[in-house]
Design an enzyme around this catalytic site. Structure first.
Site, PDB file in Angstrom:
ATOM      1  N   GLU A   1     -14.627   5.690  -6.624  1.00  0.00           N
ATOM      2  CA  GLU A   1     -15.365   6.172  -7.783  1.00  0.00           C
ATOM      3  C   GLU A   1     -15.240   7.677  -7.965  1.00  0.00           C
ATOM      4  O   GLU A   1     -14.929   8.417  -7.031  1.00  0.00           O
ATOM      5  CB  GLU A   1     -16.839   5.792  -7.678  1.00  0.00           C
ATOM      6  CG  GLU A   1     -17.596   6.467  -6.548  1.00  0.00           C
ATOM      7  CD  GLU A   1     -19.082   6.101  -6.526  1.00  0.00           C
ATOM      8  OE1 GLU A   1     -19.710   6.078  -7.608  1.00  0.00           O
ATOM      9  OE2 GLU A   1     -19.608   5.849  -5.429  1.00  0.00           O
TER      10      GLU A   1
ATOM     11  N   GLU B   1     -28.199   1.447  -9.593  1.00  0.00           N
ATOM     12  CA  GLU B   1     -28.181   2.439  -8.518  1.00  0.00           C
ATOM     13  C   GLU B   1     -28.912   3.693  -8.998  1.00  0.00           C
ATOM     14  O   GLU B   1     -28.304   4.731  -9.246  1.00  0.00           O
ATOM     15  CB  GLU B   1     -26.748   2.778  -8.096  1.00  0.00           C
ATOM     16  CG  GLU B   1     -26.700   3.558  -6.785  1.00  0.00           C
ATOM     17  CD  GLU B   1     -25.347   4.193  -6.514  1.00  0.00           C
ATOM     18  OE1 GLU B   1     -24.958   4.265  -5.338  1.00  0.00           O
ATOM     19  OE2 GLU B   1     -24.687   4.633  -7.467  1.00  0.00           O
TER      20      GLU B   1
END
Length: 260
Positions: free
Chosen positions: A142, A239
């Protein structure tokens, strides 16, 4: 859309081992864990089984990254430590029946050239993907915003695409975090159609404070509708850091009930 709760950030009112059942009680069918390695693996499996809940994602250990260091995955002098981290992650991933592991690129070291970090990351990402491919597990990576984590090697969509192109590995995909890309002022809605085929996992939190959707300025429902319209088939992970107790931060889940 397949929704999971990141229990490293959600349900922190409870010990980690109690968060599986807490997530299930709030109608999550799955959880993801950033770094489960401080917990006894057998106990994690037991709590996972008792809650009848899946765990589709964990991170590969990242060394000192979360305490302000450079981490392991792109540091030219930490290759041996990186391989040991992959070995540890493989044990946890196989036992917990993980679908994907996330490899954090880490931050650059002023004593090393940027290109050395990038080349090291490509080598390590390739190694990680090969190892997990033997278990039928996909490796994702990511981009993380450089406000929260200054010096993070991969911090834009363009860089993620470059990694995909340079590596050309069939077991590597992007983990696309709406929060991080919003913080980096990326044109998310314009980019999603171009990159959706490369995305293997999505995460979200509102901006600017990383709280629950509806607490800031991210167009959460519009983006979720767009992602669904692009026929995205993988997990979407909550998240975020709840601004109150976790159960009081879940009003956004009604979107998924309405859109089913």
């Amino acid at each position: 859309m397949k929704l999971c709760a990141n229990i490293s950030l959600l349900f922190t009112e409870r010990p980690m081992l109690e968060r599986f059942s807490a997530a299930r009680d709030c109608d999550f069918n799955a959880v993801e864990i950033q770094f489960p390695y401080t917990e006894d693996l057998a106990e994690l499996v037991l709590r996972q089984k008792d809650a009848e809940i899946a765990t589709p994602l964990i991170n590969v250990p990242a060394g000192d990254l979360m305490s302000g260091g450079c981490g392991l995955a792109s540091h030219p002098k930490r290759r041996d430590s990186f391989k040991r981290a992959v070995e540890q992650a493989m044990v946890y991933a196989e036992t917990l029946k993980i679908e994907k592991v996330n490899l954090l690129a880490g931050c650059t070291d002023p004593a090393s050239e940027l290109e050395h970090h990038y080349d090291t990351f490509l080598e390590n990402l390739n190694y990680c993907a090969d190892q997990f491919n033997s278990l039928g597990i996909t490796t994702v990576f990511e981009a993380i915003n450089t406000e929260d984590m200054p010096g993070f090697l991969i911090h834009s969509t363009e860089q993620m695409l470059q990694v995909i192109k340079d590596l050309n590995h069939n077991n590597v995909a992007m983990q696309y975090d709406l929060y991080h890309m919003s913080k980096m002022k990326q044109p998310i809605s314009e980019q999603l159609p171009q990159i959706i085929e490369h995305i293997g996992h999505i995460q979200f939190a509102d901006t600017p404070d990383r709280h629950q959707p509806g607490s800031g300025n991210m167009p959460f429902e519009e983006l979720m509708t767009q992602i669904k319209g692009l026929n995205y088939q993988h997990w979407v992970g909550a998240e975020y850091k709840p601004s109150a107790i976790t159960e009081d931060s879940l009003a956004w889940m009604s979107y998924f009930e309405r859109s089913d």
